[in-house]
Design an enzyme around this catalytic site. Structure first.
Site, PDB file in Angstrom:
ATOM      1  N   ILE A  32       0.894  -1.237  -0.068  1.00 16.98           N
ATOM      2  CA  ILE A  32       0.290  -0.068   0.175  1.00 16.98           C
ATOM      3  C   ILE A  32       1.040   1.134   0.049  1.00 16.98           C
ATOM      4  O   ILE A  32       1.734   1.276   1.020  1.00 16.98           O
ATOM      5  CB  ILE A  32      -0.890   0.057   1.202  1.00 16.98           C
ATOM      6  CG1 ILE A  32      -1.935  -1.229   1.390  1.00 16.98           C
ATOM      7  CG2 ILE A  32      -1.820   1.236   1.380  1.00 16.98           C
ATOM      8  CD1 ILE A  32      -2.841  -1.402   0.487  1.00 16.98           C
ATOM      9  N   GLY A  39      -6.673   0.816   5.528  1.00 14.68           N
ATOM     10  CA  GLY A  39      -8.110   0.772   6.123  1.00 14.68           C
ATOM     11  C   GLY A  39      -9.140   0.842   5.289  1.00 14.68           C
ATOM     12  O   GLY A  39     -10.537   0.673   5.657  1.00 14.68           O
ATOM     13  N   TYR A  42      -8.827  -1.692   0.082  1.00 14.74           N
ATOM     14  CA  TYR A  42      -8.232  -1.996  -1.119  1.00 14.74           C
ATOM     15  C   TYR A  42      -7.360  -3.138  -1.295  1.00 14.74           C
ATOM     16  O   TYR A  42      -7.411  -3.914  -2.198  1.00 14.74           O
ATOM     17  CB  TYR A  42      -7.382  -0.796  -1.569  1.00 14.74           C
ATOM     18  CG  TYR A  42      -8.245   0.614  -1.671  1.00 14.74           C
ATOM     19  CD1 TYR A  42      -9.324   0.570  -2.696  1.00 14.74           C
ATOM     20  CD2 TYR A  42      -7.700   1.762  -1.222  1.00 14.74           C
ATOM     21  CE1 TYR A  42      -9.991   2.171  -2.696  1.00 14.74           C
ATOM     22  CE2 TYR A  42      -8.263   3.057  -1.237  1.00 14.74           C
ATOM     23  CZ  TYR A  42      -9.429   2.948  -2.196  1.00 14.74           C
ATOM     24  OH  TYR A  42     -10.011   4.254  -2.330  1.00 14.74           O
ATOM     25  N   TYR A  78      -4.909 -10.970   5.594  1.00 13.44           N
ATOM     26  CA  TYR A  78      -4.712 -12.283   4.939  1.00 13.44           C
ATOM     27  C   TYR A  78      -5.569 -13.410   5.565  1.00 13.44           C
ATOM     28  O   TYR A  78      -6.092 -13.986   4.803  1.00 13.44           O
ATOM     29  CB  TYR A  78      -3.278 -12.531   5.259  1.00 13.44           C
ATOM     30  CG  TYR A  78      -2.087 -11.715   4.484  1.00 13.44           C
ATOM     31  CD1 TYR A  78      -2.569 -11.044   3.302  1.00 13.44           C
ATOM     32  CD2 TYR A  78      -1.032 -11.162   4.986  1.00 13.44           C
ATOM     33  CE1 TYR A  78      -1.598 -10.169   2.509  1.00 13.44           C
ATOM     34  CE2 TYR A  78      -0.197 -10.430   4.447  1.00 13.44           C
ATOM     35  CZ  TYR A  78      -0.693  -9.682   3.066  1.00 13.44           C
ATOM     36  OH  TYR A  78       0.426  -9.040   2.371  1.00 13.44           O
TER      37      TYR A  78
END
Length: 118
Positions: A32, A39, A42, A78
């Site tokens: 990211i 948060g 995405y 994950y």
């Protein structure tokens, strides 16, 4: 690269590497790029799209990744995407002034299919 569809602003990058066609496995990497995008789901969306591609288009059996233990947000993401912890290398890296574990995670095709049954 993943970008905002309206502004084309860079959001993140997701990669598939170490493809092993014989054993039908690959490794996932994601970054990211801008903290303001953390948060916003995405990463979760990108991972789920990549999983669909890996398991349904490439017909791989295993998708794996590494994450550092201090990255709790990524670890939870994950898990939410169906990855399971397989093990860890204790205090493998020295970062942010301390030693951190490297956590190994994976998801198998059958696990992906169980999570995505209609």
């Amino acid at each position: 690269m993943i970008a905002d569809k309206n502004t084309e602003e860079y959001i993140e990058q997701i990669d598939l590497f170490r493809l092993d066609w014989k054993n039908r496995s690959a490794e996932l990497g994601i970054v990211i790029g801008i903290k303001e995008h953390l948060g916003k789901e995405y990463g979760t969306e990108a991972i789920k799209l990549l999983q669909e591609f890996v398991f349904n288009r490439l017909n791989l059996n295993r998708l794996q990744l590494e994450v550092h233990d201090f990255n709790e947000r990524a670890y939870k993401c994950y898990l939410k995407c169906g990855f399971k912890e397989e093990g860890r290398l204790r205090e493998k890296i020295f970062i942010h002034g301390r030693y951190s574990d490297t956590v190994y995670m994976s998801i198998l095709k059958r696990e992906y299919e169980e999570l995505n049954q209609p």
